[in-house]
Each structure stands twice: as C-alpha cells, then as structure tokens.
Scaffold this motif. Structure first.
Motif, short mmCIF file in Angstrom:
data_model
loop_
_atom_site.label_atom_id
_atom_site.label_comp_id
_atom_site.label_asym_id
_atom_site.label_seq_id
_atom_site.Cartn_x
_atom_site.Cartn_y
_atom_site.Cartn_z
N ARG A 114 -6.57 5.74 -3.26
CA ARG A 114 -5.76 6.96 -3.20
C ARG A 114 -4.30 6.66 -3.55
O ARG A 114 -3.68 7.35 -4.36
CB ARG A 114 -5.86 7.59 -1.81
N GLU A 115 -3.75 5.61 -2.94
CA GLU A 115 -2.35 5.25 -3.18
C GLU A 115 -2.13 4.78 -4.62
O GLU A 115 -1.14 5.15 -5.25
CB GLU A 115 -1.91 4.17 -2.19
N GLY A 167 -7.09 0.03 5.83
CA GLY A 167 -7.51 1.36 5.38
C GLY A 167 -8.58 1.32 4.32
O GLY A 167 -9.04 2.36 3.85
N ALA A 202 -5.88 -3.55 1.69
CA ALA A 202 -5.39 -2.36 0.98
C ALA A 202 -3.89 -2.45 0.69
O ALA A 202 -3.45 -2.08 -0.40
CB ALA A 202 -5.71 -1.11 1.80
N ASP A 203 -3.11 -2.95 1.65
CA ASP A 203 -1.67 -3.06 1.44
C ASP A 203 -1.34 -3.96 0.26
O ASP A 203 -0.50 -3.62 -0.58
CB ASP A 203 -0.97 -3.57 2.70
N ALA A 231 -11.27 9.46 -3.68
CA ALA A 231 -9.97 8.77 -3.60
C ALA A 231 -9.43 8.37 -4.96
O ALA A 231 -8.26 8.02 -5.08
CB ALA A 231 -10.10 7.53 -2.71
N ARG A 241 -8.17 4.05 0.99
CA ARG A 241 -6.71 4.18 1.07
C ARG A 241 -6.04 3.56 -0.16
O ARG A 241 -5.14 4.15 -0.77
CB ARG A 241 -6.17 3.53 2.32
#
Length: 124
Positions: free
Chosen positions: A70-71, A63, A39-40, A99, A67
């Motif tokens: 969403r980001e 995440g 995810a990062d 998300a 995640r």
C-alpha cells in the motif's frame, strides 16, 4: 529502458531473501538494489532506490506485505509490486491485490517463473 532492471526484495526469512537475491542478481539484465526484512525496510528501500519491481513477502513484521504494498504503491507509483508468499489462500491474494500487488507467486515456484514475473512487471 537502459541499464539493468532494478529490484527491491523484502522477506523476513534469511534463506528466502538470499535465494531471491541470488536468482535475480544472477540475471544479466536484473540488479537487486536493496534487501529488507520487514515492511518498514521495504518502504524505505523503495523510496531510496525507486526500483522497477518490489518483491514482497505477504507475512512479515511491520504490517506485512499488505502495508508495504500500500505504501509503496502510493509513494512510488512507478514501482510494480510482486507478492511472494508461502500462503496462496484467496484472502491473502485478495488483500495483496487490493493493496497494490500486480502479481502473486507462491513460494516454491521454479526460479524461471520468478525471473519471468519480474521482467513482465517491469515491461521487459
């Protein structure tokens, strides 16, 4: 739009990442501009490259796709999100949609469907 449709892929499975990249980069109008494992990395790549589409695995480190979606939806609102997962249960689909995923494909669909979904999400 001019130029190739820019795509970011993020999946923790090496084989899936490589296969998606090969399928999408093999199209004359699509360019994979970034490939991540979690995810990062997905979030960072989306911010760096501002792709038309981000293809995200639902379950990956950091995440997961929820995640990342969403980001990316918050930070890169012009990037459409395609969830791509081995899981097609209602909870996984609903969590990704909430998300920010626009479309959800189960792994194993024909390559043609992946390409069509990417083009559709990019408005081509």
């Amino acid at each position: 739009m001019t130029g190739p449709l820019r795509v970011v892929i993020s999946d923790d499975d090496d084989l899936i990442r490589d296969a998606l990249r090969d399928v999408l980069d093999g199209q004359p109008d699509i360019e994979v501009v970034g490939v991540g494992r979690d995810a990062d990395e997905a979030i960072t790549l989306a911010e760096q490259h501002r792709p038309a589409v981000a293809v995200l695995d639902v379950r990956m480190p950091g995440g997961g796709g929820v995640r990342a979606a969403r980001e990316i939806a918050q930070r890169c609102p012009d990037t459409a999100i395609l969830a791509f997962s081995a899981y097609s249960d209602r909870a996984s689909i609903a969590s990704m949609e909430t998300a920010g995923a626009v479309e959800y494909l189960a792994k194993g669909v024909p390559n043609r469907e992946i390409v069509e979904a990417v083009r559709r999400l990019a408005g081509r």
